[in-house]
Write an enzyme that holds these catalytic residues in place. Structure first.
Site, PDB file in Angstrom:
ATOM      1  CB  SER A 145      51.267  -3.749  -4.765  1.00 44.58           C
ATOM      2  OG  SER A 145      50.984  -4.758  -5.705  1.00 44.58           O
ATOM      3  CB  SER A 146      50.184  -9.042  -3.563  1.00 42.70           C
ATOM      4  OG  SER A 146      49.465  -9.140  -2.359  1.00 42.70           O
ATOM      5  CE1 TYR A 158      51.142   0.441  -7.755  1.00 46.25           C
ATOM      6  CE2 TYR A 158      50.930  -1.879  -8.327  1.00 46.25           C
ATOM      7  CZ  TYR A 158      50.550  -0.788  -7.560  1.00 46.25           C
ATOM      8  OH  TYR A 158      49.572  -0.923  -6.601  1.00 46.25           O
ATOM      9  CE  LYS A 162      51.437   1.587  -4.074  1.00 53.58           C
ATOM     10  NZ  LYS A 162      50.633   2.347  -3.122  1.00 53.58           N
TER      11      LYS A 162
HETATM   12  N1  LIG Z   1      43.576  -1.932  -7.417  1.00 56.90           N
HETATM   13  C1  LIG Z   1      44.565  -2.799  -7.324  1.00 56.90           C
HETATM   14  O1  LIG Z   1      44.689  -3.737  -8.116  1.00 56.90           O
HETATM   15  C2  LIG Z   1      45.556  -2.683  -6.199  1.00 56.90           C
HETATM   16  C3  LIG Z   1      46.270  -3.821  -5.814  1.00 56.90           C
HETATM   17  C4  LIG Z   1      47.193  -3.727  -4.776  1.00 56.90           C
HETATM   18  C5  LIG Z   1      47.415  -2.508  -4.159  1.00 56.90           C
HETATM   19  N2  LIG Z   1      46.705  -1.413  -4.560  1.00 56.90           N
HETATM   20  C6  LIG Z   1      46.955  -0.155  -3.856  1.00 56.90           C
HETATM   21  O2  LIG Z   1      45.802   0.143  -3.107  1.00 56.90           O
HETATM   22  C7  LIG Z   1      45.638   1.554  -2.994  1.00 56.90           C
HETATM   23  C8  LIG Z   1      44.207   1.947  -3.340  1.00 56.90           C
HETATM   24  O3  LIG Z   1      43.943   1.607  -4.680  1.00 56.90           O
HETATM   25  P1  LIG Z   1      42.471   1.552  -5.301  1.00 56.90           P
HETATM   26  O4  LIG Z   1      42.403   0.350  -6.145  1.00 56.90           O
HETATM   27  O5  LIG Z   1      41.472   1.753  -4.233  1.00 56.90           O
HETATM   28  O6  LIG Z   1      42.477   2.776  -6.342  1.00 56.90           O
HETATM   29  P2  LIG Z   1      42.280   4.341  -6.192  1.00 56.90           P
HETATM   30  O7  LIG Z   1      40.975   4.642  -5.568  1.00 56.90           O
HETATM   31  O8  LIG Z   1      42.521   4.921  -7.542  1.00 56.90           O
HETATM   32  O9  LIG Z   1      43.424   4.774  -5.195  1.00 56.90           O
HETATM   33  C9  LIG Z   1      44.499   5.579  -5.518  1.00 56.90           C
HETATM   34  C10 LIG Z   1      44.403   6.838  -4.689  1.00 56.90           C
HETATM   35  O10 LIG Z   1      45.590   7.594  -4.804  1.00 56.90           O
HETATM   36  C11 LIG Z   1      45.207   8.959  -4.813  1.00 56.90           C
HETATM   37  N3  LIG Z   1      46.266   9.795  -5.399  1.00 56.90           N
HETATM   38  C12 LIG Z   1      46.825   9.685  -6.613  1.00 56.90           C
HETATM   39  N4  LIG Z   1      47.722  10.678  -6.795  1.00 56.90           N
HETATM   40  C13 LIG Z   1      47.726  11.422  -5.654  1.00 56.90           C
HETATM   41  C14 LIG Z   1      48.409  12.580  -5.220  1.00 56.90           C
HETATM   42  N5  LIG Z   1      49.319  13.215  -6.003  1.00 56.90           N
HETATM   43  N6  LIG Z   1      48.145  13.076  -3.985  1.00 56.90           N
HETATM   44  C15 LIG Z   1      47.237  12.471  -3.196  1.00 56.90           C
HETATM   45  N7  LIG Z   1      46.553  11.360  -3.536  1.00 56.90           N
HETATM   46  C16 LIG Z   1      46.797  10.850  -4.758  1.00 56.90           C
HETATM   47  C17 LIG Z   1      43.946   8.968  -5.647  1.00 56.90           C
HETATM   48  O11 LIG Z   1      43.217  10.161  -5.454  1.00 56.90           O
HETATM   49  P3  LIG Z   1      42.520  10.914  -6.701  1.00 56.90           P
HETATM   50  O12 LIG Z   1      41.857   9.852  -7.542  1.00 56.90           O
HETATM   51  O13 LIG Z   1      41.569  11.846  -6.053  1.00 56.90           O
HETATM   52  O14 LIG Z   1      43.622  11.599  -7.456  1.00 56.90           O
HETATM   53  C18 LIG Z   1      43.238   7.739  -5.107  1.00 56.90           C
HETATM   54  O15 LIG Z   1      42.483   8.067  -3.971  1.00 56.90           O
HETATM   55  C19 LIG Z   1      46.727   2.176  -3.874  1.00 56.90           C
HETATM   56  O16 LIG Z   1      47.804   2.583  -3.055  1.00 56.90           O
HETATM   57  C20 LIG Z   1      47.171   1.029  -4.768  1.00 56.90           C
HETATM   58  O17 LIG Z   1      48.522   1.156  -5.156  1.00 56.90           O
HETATM   59  C21 LIG Z   1      45.780  -1.467  -5.564  1.00 56.90           C
END
Ligand SMILES: NC(=O)c1ccc[n+]([C@@H]2O[C@H](COP(=O)([O-])OP(=O)(O)OC[C@H]3O[C@@H](n4cnc5c(N)ncnc54)[C@H](OP(=O)(O)O)[C@@H]3O)[C@@H](O)[C@H]2O)c1
Length: 256
Positions: A145-146, A158, A162
């Protein structure tokens, strides 16, 4: 430059069913790769099945695989089933993540254990398994994450959970480099997915929608997943010379 084309290559997408992972799975297919679409929750099965169907429609092969990646045996099974199905793995992307936005004094032991299990433990063993099982000249990409570079309240646990990925990435790139494997971490800015909105008030969402230098040039002001998926496919192809790095793709949200 060595050929980095994706045609016929195999991608294991950790968290590959929906949001950023879902879009990236489809873009890998459009570039010719077969994709193992991992998901975790029962509620994500439908999205995983839809992503698999979309990939088959594009014209490559895919299958869905459920696993809780906080269990090392499940990480191993996910890699082994992908190899059994496709004969090997060239690219492993881990988009799994969990977010908690709370002041430090309100974070519980349970919060800590849960978030470090998903964001640190699963990420470490995903990288380890990839190092053991990827084909030579493979690629490993982990989502961070940024916020790793943010000076902000309530985001301790969080980005804190990470942060270890940055060093896992650095060490893995050194260790796996002998087999031609590139390893990177990618940190988007706040993305317009339920992952982000679930944690934010209207006021903090509004702040984030205007916080990047390039915010005015996107649909919502936030990082668009459509601007992140191509960075992942680039790191998995012509960006192979980038290794050991943590890259922020955030429109100028944080920098260091
Ligand atoms: N959205 C933001 O603002 C943002 C910003 C920067 C970085 N990120 C990072 O980008 C990535 C993708 O985020 P997104 O926004 O696309 O949301 P997302 O679809 O909710 O991604 C989170 C993923 O983690 C999986 N997950 C959670 N617990 C798990 C476990 N115990 N075992 C295996 N998988 C698990 C979820 O699967 P299930 O839903 O099937 O449990 C989901 O596919 C994440 O790593 C997040 O930290 C997000």
């Amino acid at each position: 430059m060595p050929d980095q084309k994706l045609k016929g290559k195999v991608v294991l997408m950790g968290g590959g069913a929906k949001n950023l992972g879902g879009l990236t799975s489809r873009q890998f297919a459009e570039l010719g790769a077969n994709v193992a679409v991992h998901y975790n929750s029962a509620g994500t099965k439908q999205a995983a099945d839809e992503t698999v169907a979309a990939i088959k429609q594009i014209g490559t092969d895919a299958f869905a695989i459920q696993a809780d990646l906080t269990k090392v045996s499940e990480v191993t099974r996910t890699f082994d089933e992908t190899i059994k199905r496709f004969g090997g793995i060239d690219i492993a992307v881990n988009t799994t993540g969990m977010v908690i936005k709370k002041p430090i004094i309100n974070c519980t032991e349970d919060d800590y254990d849960k978030i470090f299990a998903v964001n640190s433990k699963a990420a470490f063993f995903f990288v380890q398994e990839a190092g053991k099982k990827l084909n030579d000249r493979g690629k490993i990409i982990s989502l961070v994450s940024s916020l790793l570079a943010a000076y902000t309240d309530s985001y301790a646990i969080y980005p804190g959970s990470k942060a270890p990925i940055e060093h896992f990435t650095r060490a893995a790139s050194k260790e796996f480099g002998a087999r031609g494997i590139s390893v990177n971490a990618l940190g988007p800015g706040p993305m317009e997915t339920p992952f982000f909105y679930g944690q934010e008030s209207a006021a903090s969402a509004d702040y984030n929608q205007n916080a990047a230098a390039l915010s005015k040039f996107t649909r919502t002001g936030l990082t668009d997943i459509a601007d992140i998926a191509p960075v992942i496919t680039f790191l998995a192809t012509d960006g192979w010379w980038i290794t050991g790095q943590t890259i922020f793709a955030n429109g100028g949200y944080t920098t260091r």
